[in-house]
Design a protein around this motif. Structure first.
Motif, mmCIF file in Angstrom:
data_model
loop_
_atom_site.group_PDB
_atom_site.id
_atom_site.type_symbol
_atom_site.label_atom_id
_atom_site.label_comp_id
_atom_site.label_asym_id
_atom_site.label_seq_id
_atom_site.Cartn_x
_atom_site.Cartn_y
_atom_site.Cartn_z
ATOM 1 N N MET A 1 -31.975 28.113 -13.381
ATOM 2 C CA MET A 1 -31.012 27.215 -14.021
ATOM 3 C C MET A 1 -31.695 26.408 -15.124
ATOM 4 O O MET A 1 -32.815 25.958 -14.965
ATOM 5 C CB MET A 1 -30.435 26.270 -12.971
ATOM 6 N N THR A 2 -30.985 26.265 -16.264
ATOM 7 C CA THR A 2 -31.508 25.405 -17.332
ATOM 8 C C THR A 2 -31.477 23.955 -16.864
ATOM 9 O O THR A 2 -30.980 23.644 -15.793
ATOM 10 C CB THR A 2 -30.672 25.539 -18.613
ATOM 11 N N GLU A 3 -31.989 23.079 -17.702
ATOM 12 C CA GLU A 3 -32.025 21.645 -17.394
ATOM 13 C C GLU A 3 -30.615 21.146 -17.046
ATOM 14 O O GLU A 3 -29.663 21.387 -17.789
ATOM 15 C CB GLU A 3 -32.557 20.910 -18.637
ATOM 16 N N PRO A 4 -30.422 20.471 -15.895
ATOM 17 C CA PRO A 4 -29.079 19.993 -15.541
ATOM 18 C C PRO A 4 -28.595 18.921 -16.525
ATOM 19 O O PRO A 4 -29.411 18.170 -17.066
ATOM 20 C CB PRO A 4 -29.268 19.403 -14.146
ATOM 21 N N ILE A 5 -27.266 18.863 -16.720
ATOM 22 C CA ILE A 5 -26.708 17.841 -17.621
ATOM 23 C C ILE A 5 -26.773 16.471 -16.950
ATOM 24 O O ILE A 5 -26.988 15.450 -17.595
ATOM 25 C CB ILE A 5 -25.268 18.202 -18.048
ATOM 26 N N LEU A 6 -26.613 16.472 -15.601
ATOM 27 C CA LEU A 6 -26.685 15.210 -14.860
ATOM 28 C C LEU A 6 -27.649 15.369 -13.707
ATOM 29 O O LEU A 6 -27.566 16.331 -12.944
ATOM 30 C CB LEU A 6 -25.296 14.845 -14.307
ATOM 31 N N LYS A 7 -28.568 14.422 -13.617
ATOM 32 C CA LYS A 7 -29.534 14.495 -12.543
ATOM 33 C C LYS A 7 -29.673 13.110 -11.923
ATOM 34 O O LYS A 7 -30.057 12.139 -12.589
ATOM 35 C CB LYS A 7 -30.887 14.964 -13.096
ATOM 36 N N ILE A 8 -29.323 13.029 -10.657
ATOM 37 C CA ILE A 8 -29.406 11.754 -9.936
ATOM 38 C C ILE A 8 -30.545 11.869 -8.942
ATOM 39 O O ILE A 8 -30.588 12.822 -8.162
ATOM 40 C CB ILE A 8 -28.084 11.463 -9.205
ATOM 41 N N THR A 9 -31.470 10.916 -8.990
ATOM 42 C CA THR A 9 -32.628 11.009 -8.112
ATOM 43 C C THR A 9 -32.748 9.770 -7.251
ATOM 44 O O THR A 9 -32.917 8.663 -7.773
ATOM 45 C CB THR A 9 -33.921 11.171 -8.953
ATOM 46 N N ASN A 10 -32.582 9.983 -5.958
ATOM 47 C CA ASN A 10 -32.916 8.939 -4.992
ATOM 48 C C ASN A 10 -32.219 7.596 -5.246
ATOM 49 O O ASN A 10 -32.850 6.542 -5.176
ATOM 50 C CB ASN A 10 -34.443 8.744 -5.025
ATOM 51 N N VAL A 11 -30.910 7.603 -5.566
ATOM 52 C CA VAL A 11 -30.257 6.328 -5.886
ATOM 53 C C VAL A 11 -29.768 5.601 -4.634
ATOM 54 O O VAL A 11 -29.299 6.197 -3.668
ATOM 55 C CB VAL A 11 -29.050 6.455 -6.855
#
Lengths: 238, 294
Positions: free
Chosen positions: A1-11
């Motif tokens: 997969m290419t770079e995701p448009i939305l990436k949420i990390t550990n919120v």
């Protein structure tokens, strides 16, 4: 997969003293329809609110299209290209359907393509053409949901967030709305869809995350989740 | 003069004074409708208009109606700044916070004017103050006719702005659903400032129109007009700005008819009686449909 448009990390997210989302990470790819499902009060809508800037994250990182979110106001997030179809639709009740939809292209960048996009959303929602001059507040729930989606698409967004579009709709209309969402996704627009109606979401989405009490408990391709024993037991009533 | 002529004359006078009330009420209603703020300083904004006409007249010997050209843009800026400093920080606070804030603003404005201009009543005499124009059987005062013309221009301008321009539509959108507006990219806080500026402009226009017709005192005239503005907006339906026009005209007519057929001493009371009756019988206002929310 290419770079995701939305990436949420550990919120981490919450209201006042109350923490409701604990260390959630998720991502949405450039052409993906991703479901975020879970029961009432599981924190799914809170995550959407944080992406759109209605609340500020307590911790963690939200990256959209290479840019970190967290300090922007909702209207600034919209200008970055995230359209949000909010829970309860939040239409302008005393304006006509067409005024509601056109206003979706309020931002200068969207205004240039207003006529073009208006034709496009009417072809997506042909039922709304006859209702153009009606007040949005006078429409049925299903039609209002269509107007809310149409208004969001007028922004010409890079991504669409949808918060409980099936809420308060009759089962037949729920199916119709879900088909519309799928057809919007087919145009290549990435969508993060928050829903309580787990079964419907798993039918139309590419992947899904399951949230329980503010924590991610499952994730994976939707067809796989559909057969997962936990999902079957907890959400599908099988 | 026969009875019919008297009635027509009274109605005409009532409508002309009612137009000024409409101007004040429309501003208050616009501010409430968009910002959900009850502006207790609104009558004091009218007084700011009156005294700005006085100052411009004394310093520059400019006719009050020409002073509109200077006072309105300055008033707009003053409205923007006051909103930014006082109300903007309270946007997500409970409604009683903004209520106290505008009440405080009213006290500050009244006492500042008192400090600068003193407590004695002021008026502005124009050479044509007593000029009249005969229209068939009735006689109208020239300054009231000018007032009527100014009001018509301002109201039509506001109507065109709100219905035709993109910014005007954003104002209506913000009034109807702030979250929905914000999510399509409307900076609703900026809209709040804009609307407060407009409310100030309308109030100042009313003050300038009125000052050749009455005596103003800083701490008394303000609250009187705040009260009248409340009456107008409740008659018209709170937050319904077109209803406020009807409410204003009605208040003017009620006052003039009461003064002429019952007693002039209770002039301000007739409006309050009408206000109470509407609250009792039709609390959504005479022209209000119950506000629908999606």
């Amino acid at each position: 997969m290419t770079e995701p448009i939305l990436k949420i990390t550990n919120v981490d997210l919450g209201y006042g003293e109350l923490k409701v989302v604990f260390g959630v990470s998720l991502e949405v790819g450039t052409h993906e329809l991703v479901g975020l499902v879970g029961g009432n009060g599981s924190g799914k809508s809170t995550i959407l609110r944080a992406i759109s800037g209605m609340i500020k994250p307590w911790g963690g990182q939200v990256i959209f299209d290479g840019q970190e979110l967290g300090v922007q106001k909702p209207h600034e997030i919209a200008a970055l290209g995230i359209a949000h179809v909010p829970m309860g639709r939040q239409l302008f009740a005393n304006m006509t359907v067409e005024e509601n939809i056109s206003l979706g292209a309020y931002l200068p960048s969207a205004r240039k393509k207003r006529a073009e996009n208006l034709a496009r959303v009417y072809s997506l929602f042909p039922d709304l053409i006859n209702k153009r001059k009606d007040l949005a507040g006078a429409l049925s729930g299903g039609q209002q949901q269509m107007v809310a989606i149409a208004r969001a698409l007028m922004l010409g967004p890079k991504m669409l967030l949808m918060d409980e579009p099936s809420l308060g709709l009759a089962p037949l209309l729920v199916k119709e709305v879900m088909q519309v969402i799928r057809s919007v996704a087919e145009t290549g627009l990435p969508i993060l869809l928050v829903e309580q109606n787990v079964q419907q979401v798993l039918k139309i989405s590419d992947r899904a995350y399951v949230l329980d009490n503010g924590k991610l408990v499952l994730s994976g391709p939707s067809p796989e989740l559909m057969g997962h024993p936990m999902v079957k037991k907890a959400y599908l009533g099988l | 003069m026969d009875i019919l002529t008297t009635i027509i004359q009274n109605l005409a006078n009532g409508l002309l004074i009612g137009g000024v009330y409409a101007l004040i009420g429309v501003g208050l209603s616009l501010i409430f409708g968009v910002m959900r703020v009850i502006n207790f300083a609104h009558g004091d904004f009218v007084v700011i208009g009156m005294y700005s006409a006085l100052v411009i007249y004394r310093q520059l010997s400019l006719d009050p109606y020409l002073s509109l050209l200077i006072a309105l843009p300055l008033g707009f800026l003053l409205g923007l700044v006051l909103e930014r400093i006082i109300l903007s920080p309270l946007v997500d606070a409970p409604e009683d916070s903004t209520l106290l804030a505008t009440l405080g603003l009213a006290l500050i404005l009244q006492n500042t004017l008192l400090l600068i201009f003193g407590a004695e009543p002021n008026s502005l005499y124009v050479s044509y103050a007593t000029a009249t124009i005969k229209l068939g059987p009735i006689t109208l005062s020239l300054i009231q006719l000018i007032a009527g013309a100014v009001i018509l221009v301002v109201i039509i301008g506001l109507y065109l702005f709100l219905t035709r321009s993109e910014a005007g539509k954003a104002v209506r959108a913000t009034a109807q659903n702030r979250l929905g507006a914000e999510l399509i990219g409307i900076n609703t806080l900026a809209i709040h400032s804009l609307v407060f500026g407009f409310g100030m402009v309308l109030a100042i226009a009313a003050g300038i129109i009125l000052i050749p017709q009455l005596f103003a005192t800083p701490a008394i005239t303000g609250p009187v007009f705040t009260l009248k503005a409340f009456v107008v907006t409740v008659l018209g339906g709170l937050g319904n700005i077109w209803g406020a026009i009807g409410g204003g005209l009605l208040l003017g007519v009620v006052e003039v008819l009461g003064a002429s057929y019952i007693s002039n001493s209770y002039r301000d009371a007739y409006g309050l009686v009408a206000f109470l009756l509407v609250l009792l019988l039709r609390p959504e206002g005479l022209f209000g449909k119950t506000v629908k929310r999606v």
